[in-house]
Design an enzyme around this catalytic site. Structure first.
Site, PDB file in Angstrom:
ATOM      1  N   ARG A  77       0.861  -1.178   0.000  1.00  0.00           N
ATOM      2  CA  ARG A  77       0.000   0.000   0.000  1.00  0.00           C
ATOM      3  C   ARG A  77       0.903   1.236   0.000  1.00  0.00           C
ATOM      4  NH1 ARG A  77      -2.897   2.968   4.787  1.00  0.00           N
ATOM      5  NH2 ARG A  77      -3.835   4.588   3.522  1.00  0.00           N
ATOM      6  N   HIS A 121      -3.378  10.705   0.435  1.00  0.00           N
ATOM      7  CA  HIS A 121      -2.801  10.509   1.771  1.00  0.00           C
ATOM      8  C   HIS A 121      -2.197  11.860   2.181  1.00  0.00           C
ATOM      9  CE1 HIS A 121      -1.219   7.246   4.647  1.00  0.00           C
ATOM     10  NE2 HIS A 121      -0.898   8.411   5.196  1.00  0.00           N
ATOM     11  N   GLU A 166      -7.704   8.315   6.321  1.00  0.00           N
ATOM     12  CA  GLU A 166      -7.910   8.973   7.622  1.00  0.00           C
ATOM     13  C   GLU A 166      -8.415  10.416   7.529  1.00  0.00           C
ATOM     14  OE1 GLU A 166      -4.345   8.616   9.946  1.00  0.00           O
ATOM     15  OE2 GLU A 166      -4.483   6.447  10.070  1.00  0.00           O
ATOM     16  N   ASN A 288      -7.514   1.459   9.918  1.00  0.00           N
ATOM     17  CA  ASN A 288      -6.209   1.775  10.494  1.00  0.00           C
ATOM     18  C   ASN A 288      -6.367   1.764  12.005  1.00  0.00           C
ATOM     19  OD1 ASN A 288      -5.599   2.338   7.833  1.00  0.00           O
ATOM     20  ND2 ASN A 288      -5.145   4.500   8.145  1.00  0.00           N
ATOM     21  N   TYR A 290      -4.256   1.875  15.802  1.00  0.00           N
ATOM     22  CA  TYR A 290      -3.022   2.017  16.579  1.00  0.00           C
ATOM     23  C   TYR A 290      -3.236   1.826  18.076  1.00  0.00           C
ATOM     24  CZ  TYR A 290      -0.743   3.524  12.343  1.00  0.00           C
ATOM     25  OH  TYR A 290      -0.224   3.535  11.068  1.00  0.00           O
ATOM     26  N   GLU A 364      -3.556  -0.166   8.169  1.00  0.00           N
ATOM     27  CA  GLU A 364      -2.381   0.291   8.927  1.00  0.00           C
ATOM     28  C   GLU A 364      -2.432  -0.289  10.321  1.00  0.00           C
ATOM     29  OE1 GLU A 364      -1.658   4.519   9.205  1.00  0.00           O
ATOM     30  OE2 GLU A 364      -2.120   4.810   7.082  1.00  0.00           O
TER      31      GLU A 364
END
Ligand code: IFM
Length: 451
Positions: A77, A121, A166, A288, A290, A364
């Site tokens: 990606r 992005h 995002e 994504n 985290y 991600e």
């Protein structure tokens, strides 16, 4: 580390990256400036990192594709820089820019790695940013034009597309609280930026389909949001934060509705018509992840006295604060490590959307740590892959995992201070050195690919 459980047959193993963070060559071959180039030129990258050079991916892409092939990765990606393809954001196309992505796609295909480009992005062409960026409805239509150009050129070889990455972070960090480009501090007046990015996504889906592209998805950040304490005030603050960062983006895309009438009333344009565009059917949905977020009412403080997230403090003008999560490991960025938060986020999505949720790819997941013998990164990835496997066992349809990131890169306003790569980059020489985590991930992929 005990062997990971077996993922479903055909599960896709990949790594992620983005143009501004890696390419460099900021002024080469006809590329136009982006809002991030301008932000960097204003001295807003904390360590003054050379973002015009970044990791030198523009010249060294074949070496990095070799690293992906060495990993045994199924897919890569990367992102396409909008101002490299359309330097002014509208008008003439830069043939040299398109040629670069054509070469990159060919190189990936030749090495058996599927190209998975992200079309936005965060590097908005500066000319559009200066005209209001995502606050300006016109930006969404210019985006769709650019997407059409890229799709016409690459759709014959690209099996997987990501429209935007995002939009919540762009809205919050870029337009609401002045941490990222374009550096605006509009608080709730940033909401049009959210709506116009969603509109851009919907229009881009149409442009991709018109060019014959398939395998269309999006990459949204999803965090489990928890109230800091079991009080009415903290629960209300957490609910608002959850809406603003999770559901305000996924509900329009997956259901064509808005989660909060009061917030929706602040959006510009023919919102009901736009929602029909935004809800264009997707082939897959990118998550994504985290860390979870612990949210309190204004004026509350973390049990351990630390507030904010990775050094970002919520300004007093907003009706919530972020608390640190105590008693867990933290990455070099200060982000709490809570692998089960990934399982929770995925189960939460499946519960909320049911049949409307397309198959998921984790687009991600990763962490910032120093050093070549990065055992803490290995532990992070191992823990999150186990949590992901639990989510699959519990019935969530997840088809792939892209770790962030293949190499160290420019971590936006943090510059080179945060290293998320499986591969170390020496920013003086641009030499690449695989870390322990690279070898570990290669072995994971090999074991998963074995019969
Ligand atoms: O580096 C970023 C990426 O560009 C977007 N998602 C989060 C990553 C880590 O902050």
């Amino acid at each position: 580390m005990p062997t990971l459980p077996k993922f479903p047959a055909g599960f896709l193993w990949g790594a992620s990256a983005a143009a501004f963070q890696t390419e460099g060559a900021a002024r080469a071959d006809g590329k136009g400036p982006s809002g991030w180039d301008a932000f960097a030129a204003r001295g807003r990258i904390k360590d003054g990192a050379d973002t015009d050079r970044a990791t030198g991916f523009y010249e060294r892409y074949a070496e990095d594709v070799g690293l992906l092939a060495g990993l045994g990765a199924d897919a890569f990606r990367f992102s396409i820089s909008w101002p490299r393809v359309v330097p002014d954001g509208r008008g003439p196309v830069n043939a040299a820019g398109l040629d670069f992505y054509d070469r990159l796609v060919d190189e990936l295909c030749a090495r058996g790695v599927a190209p998975a480009p992200t079309l936005y992005h965060w590097d908005t062409p500066l000319a559009l940013e200066d005209a209001g960026g995502w606050l300006n409805r016109d930006t969404a239509f210019r985006f769709a034009e650019y997407v059409g150009v890229v799709a016409e050129r690459l759709a014959d070889r690209v099996p997987m597309w990501i429209t935007i990455n995002e939009p919540a972070e762009v809205t919050l960090l870029g337009y609401a609280i002045d941490v990222h480009a374009p550096g605006k501090r509009l608080f709730f007046d940033a909401l049009p930026a959210a709506h116009h990015q969603l509109l851009a996504h919907g229009l881009a889906v149409g442009a991709l389909r018109a060019a014959g592209a398939g395998g269309i998805g999006v990459a949204l950040s999803h965090s489990q949001v928890l109230p800091a304490a079991d009080t009415e005030a903290d629960r209300a603050a957490a609910e608002l934060y959850d809406t603003l960062t999770n559901w305000m983006f996924s509900d329009p895309i997956l259901t064509g509705t808005h989660p909060d009438g009061a917030l929706a009333a602040r959006l510009p344009g023919p919102v009901a018509d736009d929602l029909a565009t935004i809800a264009a059917p997707l082939d897959w949905y990118g998550v994504n992840y985290y860390a979870p977020m612990l949210v309190g009412a204004p004026g509350t403080r973390s049990a351990n006295g630390r507030s904010g997230f990775g050094g970002v403090e919520v300004p007093a003008e907003l009706p919530f604060v972020l608390h640190d999560i105590d008693g867990v490991e933290h990455t070099a960025f200060g982000w709490p490590v809570v692998p089960d938060g990934l399982r929770n986020a995925l189960v939460g999505l499946a519960d909320r959307y049911g049949d409307r949720l397309p198959p998921i790819h984790i687009t991600e997941n990763g962490c910032s740590y120093e050093g070549l013998d990065d055992q803490r990164r290995i532990a992070y990835l191992d823990g999150h892959l186990r949590a992901l496997h639990r989510a699959i066992t519990e019935g969530v349809d997840v088809r792939g995992y892209f770790t962030w990131s293949l190499t160290d890169n420019i971590e936006w306003a943090e510059g080179t201070r945060q290293r998320f790569g499986l591969v170390h980059v020496d920013y003086d020489t641009l030499a690449r050195t695989p870390k322990a985590s690279y070898h570990w991930y290669r072995d994971v992929i090999a074991a998963q690919h074995a019969e």
